[in-house]
Design a protein around this motif. Sequence first.
Motif, mmCIF file in Angstrom:
data_model
loop_
_atom_site.group_PDB
_atom_site.id
_atom_site.type_symbol
_atom_site.label_atom_id
_atom_site.label_comp_id
_atom_site.label_asym_id
_atom_site.label_seq_id
_atom_site.Cartn_x
_atom_site.Cartn_y
_atom_site.Cartn_z
ATOM 1 N N SER A 1 0.842 -1.196 0.000
ATOM 2 C CA SER A 1 0.000 0.000 0.000
ATOM 3 C C SER A 1 0.873 1.240 0.000
ATOM 4 N N GLY A 2 0.223 2.386 0.143
ATOM 5 C CA GLY A 2 0.945 3.646 0.098
ATOM 6 C C GLY A 2 1.284 4.009 -1.327
ATOM 7 N N GLU A 3 2.024 5.110 -1.486
ATOM 8 C CA GLU A 3 2.343 5.549 -2.841
ATOM 9 C C GLU A 3 3.527 4.761 -3.400
ATOM 10 N N SER B 1 5.488 2.005 -0.849
ATOM 11 C CA SER B 1 6.168 2.575 0.320
ATOM 12 C C SER B 1 5.826 1.826 1.607
ATOM 13 N N LYS B 2 4.784 0.975 1.568
ATOM 14 C CA LYS B 2 4.386 0.255 2.779
ATOM 15 C C LYS B 2 3.927 -1.159 2.406
ATOM 16 N N ILE C 1 5.960 -2.946 7.316
ATOM 17 C CA ILE C 1 7.262 -2.304 7.121
ATOM 18 C C ILE C 1 7.120 -1.153 6.133
ATOM 19 N N GLU C 2 7.830 -0.057 6.424
ATOM 20 C CA GLU C 2 7.748 1.118 5.554
ATOM 21 C C GLU C 2 9.136 1.571 5.112
ATOM 22 N N ALA D 1 11.224 -1.558 3.352
ATOM 23 C CA ALA D 1 10.130 -2.158 2.572
ATOM 24 C C ALA D 1 10.559 -2.380 1.123
ATOM 25 N N VAL D 2 11.388 -1.480 0.607
ATOM 26 C CA VAL D 2 11.916 -1.621 -0.766
ATOM 27 C C VAL D 2 12.804 -2.870 -0.851
#
Length: 201
Positions: free
Chosen positions: A126-128, A150-151, A169-170, A174-175
Amino acid sequence: MKKSILFLVLALCGCSNPGQGSFSKAEKAVIDGQGEVLRVLTIGDRSDSLFLRGECKDFSDKELKSETFRTLSRKLISTVTDPSEDGVGIAGPQVGIGRRVVAVQRFDKEGEPFEVYPNVRIESKSGEMVSGQEGCLSIPGMRGLVPRYSKITISYKDPSTLETVRDTIEGFTAVIFQHEADHLDGVLYIDRADSLWTDNR
Ligand SMILES: [Zn+2]
């Protein structure tokens, strides 16, 4: 007749490595037979490249409790942290082990430790989407710009309790998880990159 059916069943069990299976001879040879730093497979070698494109299997509970798994975990970290590699993450197939395991540097934790995650999966993203620079120990001399979420939420099996654990994880960590989890499905960052360039530093 009965004998041949029994043989067939045994043969099938041997090939499919079911729940209570154990490491193959080839896997043990890699894990126990090399030094602390394992050989990293690279796409420049044809058989390495084919192996890196394969899908990985889970570990059985028996395997997770074994000395062989502990040795593999320790050597994955020794390999990714070796000055010749100096990476932030590594996945099983990169050392010739076709299993769902990654070692990731947890930049989101105090002391930024390397940790090992067996039977890991990304449950949700999720996230951008954010594009960032990536490289890979298996693709030396190259970097690329790769969009990642990003998440994420991951699941994995804790080898000591054998419980399935979830973690959200963010950011950069996360990457790394997305890059390493891709390896377990035979996907490399160059498949997702918006742009690629050589980098021989
Ligand atoms: Zn990689």
